[in-house]
Design a protein around this motif. Structure first.
Motif, short mmCIF file in Angstrom:
data_model
loop_
_atom_site.label_atom_id
_atom_site.label_comp_id
_atom_site.label_asym_id
_atom_site.label_seq_id
_atom_site.Cartn_x
_atom_site.Cartn_y
_atom_site.Cartn_z
N MET A 171 0.37 -0.70 -0.38
CA MET A 171 0.45 -0.15 0.76
C MET A 171 1.11 1.11 0.26
N MET A 172 2.39 0.65 -0.19
CA MET A 172 3.10 2.00 0.27
C MET A 172 2.71 3.43 -1.81
N VAL A 173 2.40 2.67 -2.81
CA VAL A 173 2.29 3.18 -3.60
C VAL A 173 1.04 4.16 -3.84
N PRO A 174 -0.20 3.39 -2.98
CA PRO A 174 -0.92 4.22 -2.82
C PRO A 174 -0.77 6.05 -2.70
N ALA A 175 -0.39 4.90 -1.11
CA ALA A 175 -0.04 6.64 -0.67
C ALA A 175 0.90 7.56 -0.91
N ALA A 176 1.59 7.00 -1.11
CA ALA A 176 3.06 7.91 -2.39
C ALA A 176 2.10 9.19 -3.25
N LEU A 177 1.39 8.27 -4.30
CA LEU A 177 0.45 8.99 -6.00
C LEU A 177 -0.22 10.23 -4.71
N LEU A 178 -0.98 9.37 -3.19
CA LEU A 178 -1.51 11.11 -2.92
C LEU A 178 -0.55 11.81 -2.32
N LEU A 179 0.30 11.38 -1.85
CA LEU A 179 0.98 12.80 -1.92
C LEU A 179 1.70 13.28 -2.80
N LEU A 180 2.16 12.77 -3.20
CA LEU A 180 2.81 13.72 -5.10
C LEU A 180 1.31 14.80 -5.02
N GLY A 181 0.07 14.39 -4.95
CA GLY A 181 -0.40 14.87 -5.85
C GLY A 181 -0.78 16.12 -4.87
N ALA A 182 -1.13 15.39 -4.10
CA ALA A 182 -0.99 16.55 -2.60
C ALA A 182 0.04 17.85 -3.30
N LEU A 183 0.97 17.30 -2.97
CA LEU A 183 2.19 18.46 -3.41
C LEU A 183 2.41 19.09 -4.49
N THR A 184 2.08 18.43 -5.16
CA THR A 184 1.75 18.89 -6.90
C THR A 184 0.80 19.67 -6.98
N ALA A 185 -0.31 20.08 -5.74
CA ALA A 185 -1.30 20.81 -6.26
C ALA A 185 -1.07 22.25 -5.29
N MET A 186 -0.15 22.47 -4.32
CA MET A 186 0.16 22.86 -3.33
C MET A 186 1.11 24.16 -4.02
N LEU A 187 2.57 23.30 -4.28
CA LEU A 187 3.14 23.77 -4.93
C LEU A 187 3.92 24.06 -6.36
N ALA A 188 3.26 23.93 -6.73
CA ALA A 188 2.81 24.04 -7.98
C ALA A 188 2.30 25.96 -8.84
N PRO A 189 1.53 26.06 -8.02
CA PRO A 189 0.82 27.27 -8.38
C PRO A 189 2.17 28.26 -7.70
N ARG A 190 2.70 27.62 -6.56
CA ARG A 190 3.26 28.97 -5.96
C ARG A 190 4.60 29.44 -6.29
N LEU A 191 5.05 28.24 -7.22
CA LEU A 191 6.52 27.68 -8.14
C LEU A 191 6.04 28.39 -9.38
N LEU A 192 5.22 28.45 -10.11
CA LEU A 192 4.53 29.26 -11.26
C LEU A 192 4.38 30.68 -11.16
N ALA A 193 3.67 31.20 -10.23
CA ALA A 193 3.74 32.17 -9.60
C ALA A 193 5.08 33.12 -10.07
N ARG A 194 5.65 32.98 -9.37
CA ARG A 194 7.27 33.70 -9.10
C ARG A 194 8.17 33.35 -10.92
N ALA A 195 7.30 32.27 -11.98
CA ALA A 195 8.11 32.44 -13.09
C ALA A 195 7.73 33.66 -13.50
N ARG A 196 9.31 34.48 -14.20
CA ARG A 196 8.36 35.44 -15.31
C ARG A 196 8.16 35.67 -16.20
N TRP A 197 8.75 33.75 -17.20
CA TRP A 197 8.49 33.65 -18.32
C TRP A 197 6.80 34.05 -18.63
#
Length: 312
Positions: free
Chosen positions: A1-27
């Motif tokens: 069951m480690m893989v489903p948990a890892a996928l959940l964690l990866l999805g949650a981190l991407t959902a939280m961090l991606a908007p911040r990273l893209l907001a800082r980009a100027r391109w």
């Protein structure tokens, strides 16, 4: 069951961090089309994380699902995921919760499409009432409709019979090639099917308003599609012409005043056109596009690591 948990964690981190990273980009303002693709890949990766986690959690919870999901897998692959020994209430709850989110997403998208279709039909009926078809005019063809109106405006009405609408006030306000630039802007929306991007982003944001990546996705889609259409028009008629056309259409609406309005993005678009920032190099654009395309491959790689390790 480690893989489903890892996928959940990866999805949650991407959902939280991606908007911040893209907001800082100027391109993104320099390359809105590439930015649109990056956002689609990021959101696709988040959805893929949750979908794969749902499948593997369901496989851990129910033998019937496991048998179908791994029917064609070689011997030892199922054991590598350790699904049978770690199911239980956690797997059942996760699978059901994610399946419910998937159904809710589908319902929100269906609702958005049906609402958009109803709006188009109502607007199309109003246009036919105010601007009837001329004798011999093809009702299924693309129409340029001129409406009597005191407010300068122009918009594209998609559908089976697309219509490009412009008011008489806009015809009187826009000079020279400015009207052609406005029409090219609207045609840029139609050619890229920006309406579908807006439907999807609105459905995700409306269905999951607390998820940062979906809220940012809707906001950025509204902004980036306008920048992309501006670039389509400016490549044909020049940045200055498009900027003057934007000013002409919106100078009486209060968007250039000191107070915030729903069209607050218009002054930013005008400043962007007048600043004429250079585009990224072709190599940089290809690099960003390729990196974005690889983002959805990350959850696939996480999901297939146990199987690949077994086969190796």
């Amino acid at each position: 069951m480690m893989v489903p948990a890892a996928l959940l964690l990866l999805g949650a981190l991407t959902a939280m961090l991606a908007p911040r990273l893209l907001a800082r980009a100027r391109w993104p303002e320099r390359e809105p089309v590439v930015a649109l693709w990056v956002w689609q890949c990021v959101v696709g990766a988040v959805l893929l994380c949750f979908a794969l986690s749902m499948l593997l959690s369901a496989a851990a919870a129910w033998q019937a699902v496991r048998g179908r999901l791994f029917a064609a897998a070689p011997t030892g692959v199922v054991d590598a995921y350790a699904l049978g020994s770690a199911g239980g209430a956690w797997a059942v709850g996760t699978a059901l919760a994610l399946a419910g989110c998937g159904l809710w997403t589908g319902a929100m998208l269906t609702r958005e499409v049906l609402r958009a279709r109803a709006r188009r039909r109502a607007q199309g009926a109003e246009l036919l009432l105010r601007a009837p078809l001329l004798p011999g005019e093809d009702p299924a063809g693309v129409r340029l409709v001129v409406l009597e109106g005191q407010r300068p405006a122009s918009w594209w009405l998609p559908g089976a019979a697309p219509r490009l609408v412009v008011t008489t006030a806009a015809l009187g306000r826009l000079k020279g090639s400015q009207l052609d630039a406005v029409l090219a802007h609207e045609q840029g929306h139609a050619a890229a099917r920006h309406d579908w991007l807006l439907h999807c982003s609105r459905a995700l944001s409306g269905g999951f308003p607390q998820v940062p990546v979906f809220a940012a996705f809707e906001e950025e889609m509204h902004r980036l599609v306008e920048l992309a259409a501006d670039d389509v028009a400016s490549r044909r008629f020049g940045r200055l012409t498009v900027a003057l056309a934007l000013v002409g259409l919106n100078e009486d609406s209060g968007v250039f005043g000191p107070y915030s309005t729903p069209q607050a993005h218009v002054p930013q678009r005008v400043r962007r056109l007048l600043s004429a920032a250079p585009r990224l190099s072709a190599g940089r654009r290809v690099q960003l596009t390729a990196l974005a395309t690889l983002v959805p491959a990350v959850p696939l790689l996480v999901a297939f690591v146990p199987a690949l390790s077994t086969l190796a």
